[in-house]
Design an enzyme around this catalytic site. Structure first.
Site, short mmCIF file in Angstrom:
data_model
loop_
_atom_site.label_atom_id
_atom_site.label_comp_id
_atom_site.label_asym_id
_atom_site.label_seq_id
_atom_site.Cartn_x
_atom_site.Cartn_y
_atom_site.Cartn_z
N GLY A 12 0.72 -1.19 -0.13
CA GLY A 12 -0.01 -0.05 0.03
C GLY A 12 0.82 1.25 -0.06
N SER A 13 2.02 1.28 -0.46
CA SER A 13 2.75 2.56 -0.52
C SER A 13 2.18 3.55 -1.41
CB SER A 13 4.23 2.36 -0.68
OG SER A 13 4.42 1.83 -2.27
N LEU A 85 -4.54 -6.89 -7.58
CA LEU A 85 -3.99 -7.90 -8.53
C LEU A 85 -5.20 -8.93 -9.14
CD1 LEU A 85 -0.68 -9.10 -6.42
CD2 LEU A 85 -1.03 -7.40 -8.28
N ILE A 88 -10.31 -6.51 -13.01
CA ILE A 88 -12.03 -5.82 -12.76
C ILE A 88 -12.67 -6.29 -13.75
CG2 ILE A 88 -12.75 -3.68 -12.81
CD1 ILE A 88 -10.79 -3.92 -10.58
N HIS A 104 0.92 0.99 -13.73
CA HIS A 104 1.66 -0.38 -14.16
C HIS A 104 3.27 0.15 -14.28
CE1 HIS A 104 2.60 -4.11 -15.64
NE2 HIS A 104 3.39 -3.75 -16.48
N GLU A 174 6.44 6.23 -9.04
CA GLU A 174 5.23 6.06 -8.58
C GLU A 174 4.65 7.22 -7.64
OE1 GLU A 174 5.03 2.10 -7.60
OE2 GLU A 174 4.41 1.37 -9.46
N1 LIG Z 1 -9.95 -5.38 -16.17
C1 LIG Z 1 -8.62 -4.82 -15.75
N2 LIG Z 1 -8.32 -5.32 -14.64
C2 LIG Z 1 -7.22 -5.04 -14.06
C3 LIG Z 1 -6.28 -4.25 -14.95
C4 LIG Z 1 -6.61 -4.00 -16.11
O1 LIG Z 1 -5.82 -3.30 -17.01
N3 LIG Z 1 -7.87 -4.32 -16.58
N4 LIG Z 1 -5.08 -4.00 -14.46
C5 LIG Z 1 -4.52 -4.86 -13.25
C6 LIG Z 1 -3.31 -4.31 -12.66
N5 LIG Z 1 -2.04 -5.23 -13.32
C7 LIG Z 1 -1.17 -4.38 -13.88
O2 LIG Z 1 -1.03 -3.33 -13.87
C8 LIG Z 1 -2.04 -6.71 -13.13
C9 LIG Z 1 -2.49 -7.12 -11.97
C10 LIG Z 1 -2.29 -8.60 -11.85
C11 LIG Z 1 -2.20 -9.25 -13.07
C12 LIG Z 1 -2.32 -10.72 -13.01
O3 LIG Z 1 -1.84 -11.64 -13.70
N6 LIG Z 1 -2.84 -11.29 -11.88
C13 LIG Z 1 -3.01 -12.78 -11.42
C14 LIG Z 1 -3.65 -12.83 -10.16
C15 LIG Z 1 -2.65 -12.59 -9.31
C16 LIG Z 1 -3.12 -12.84 -7.69
O4 LIG Z 1 -4.33 -13.13 -7.75
O5 LIG Z 1 -2.34 -12.87 -6.79
C17 LIG Z 1 -3.92 -13.39 -12.62
O6 LIG Z 1 -4.90 -12.60 -13.02
O7 LIG Z 1 -3.77 -14.57 -12.73
C18 LIG Z 1 -1.82 -8.67 -14.16
C19 LIG Z 1 -1.76 -7.29 -14.39
C20 LIG Z 1 -5.57 -4.97 -12.11
N7 LIG Z 1 -7.04 -5.34 -12.80
N1 LIG Z 2 0.56 -5.07 -12.63
C1 LIG Z 2 0.23 -4.28 -11.29
C2 LIG Z 2 1.51 -4.19 -10.57
O1 LIG Z 2 2.45 -4.80 -10.86
N2 LIG Z 2 1.25 -3.06 -9.75
C3 LIG Z 2 2.50 -2.35 -8.92
O2 LIG Z 2 2.49 -2.99 -7.80
C4 LIG Z 2 3.08 -2.16 -6.69
C5 LIG Z 2 2.16 -2.03 -5.38
O3 LIG Z 2 3.17 -1.54 -4.48
P1 LIG Z 2 2.20 -0.56 -3.20
O4 LIG Z 2 1.47 -1.85 -2.74
O5 LIG Z 2 3.51 -0.75 -2.56
O6 LIG Z 2 1.49 0.36 -3.72
C6 LIG Z 2 3.43 -1.17 -7.56
O7 LIG Z 2 4.75 -0.81 -7.80
C7 LIG Z 2 2.48 -0.98 -8.81
O8 LIG Z 2 3.17 -0.34 -10.12
#
Ligand SMILES: Nc1nc2c(c(=O)[nH]1)N[C@@H](CN(C=O)c1ccc(C(=O)N[C@@H](CCC(=O)O)C(=O)O)cc1)CN2
Ligand SMILES: NCC(=O)N[C@@H]1O[C@H](COP(=O)([O-])[O-])[C@@H](O)[C@H]1O
Length: 187
Positions: A12-13, A85, A88, A104, A174
């Protein structure tokens, strides 16, 4: 007053920086922290700041209403993903058109998509001997890391970088930019 919900799964930083940026803000307020991990550090940050939290139930999130009714009842107007993670669901995206933003930790469109999160991203960047990386802030659509890019900033990748040292440099970017970009988007 624009009401924001921050979605996060981890330490959560970024959430902390956004909360701090908007505390005492005349027009924007962080009203909810949404999380999918019961032990996530972001929940402690929310408690520190007296911000309500919502721990997601996987079934309701993916097979129910995606909590759209709850967010609307709470007058949430904008959703900020900060290390969230889960994907959506379409229902939530359609309920908040162009009002969900994500950060990202790489220069999209490279190093995005399923499986590309956290240190997995930095490991791939280093393995490919990139000389630069950075951050991308983008609108969220139905595909991971595919939405309209709003902002990018770059940093150096050093020859002796580890995923951890690169993550630290990315976090600095970030923390410098995300809250200000959100402020421009919601204003
Ligand atoms: N509909 C969307 N949902 C999310 C997006 C998006 O662009 N469209 N961005 C992600 C954030 N993200 C990268 O920025 C990202 C986060 C997680 C994954 C991923 O592969 N997750 C795993 C599950 C991991 C877990 O449950 O611990 C998976 O789907 O298998 C990829 C990209 C947030 N949502
Ligand atoms: N693809 C999604 C992804 O990798 N997001 C990344 O998770 C970290 C969360 O850090 P935080 O919990 O300290 O804010 C951040 O570096 C963010 O860019």
């Amino acid at each position: 007053m624009t009401s924001i919900a921050i979605f996060a799964s981890g330490a959560g930083s970024n959430a902390r920086k956004i909360i701090e940026h908007f505390s005492h803000h005349p027009k924007v307020r962080v009203d909810l922290i949404v999380c999918n991990k019961p032990n996530a550090g972001v929940l402690n940050i929310a408690d520190e700041h007296g911000i309500p939290t919502l721990l997601l139930d996987k079934e309701q999130f993916f097979r129910g209403n995606a909590y759209v009714d709850e967010f609307k009842v709470d007058d949430i107007e904008f959703i900020v993903l900060a290390g969230f993670l889960w994907k959506i669901p379409d229902a939530l995206i359609h309920a908040y058109p162009e009002k969900i933003v994500n950060i990202h930790p790489a220069l999209l469109p490279k190093y995005g998509g399923k499986g590309m999160y956290g240190n997995f991203v930095h490991e791939a960047v280093i393995a490919n001997k990139e000389t630069e990386s950075g951050i991308t802030i983008h609108l969220v659509d139905e595909v991971y890391d595919h939405g309209k890019i709003i902002f990018q900033a770059k940093c150096e990748v050093k020859k002796d970088d580890t995923p951890e040292s690169l993550a630290q440099r990315i976090h600095e970017l970030e923390h410098k930019h995300y809250a200000k970009v959100i402020e421009q988007l919601v204003s």
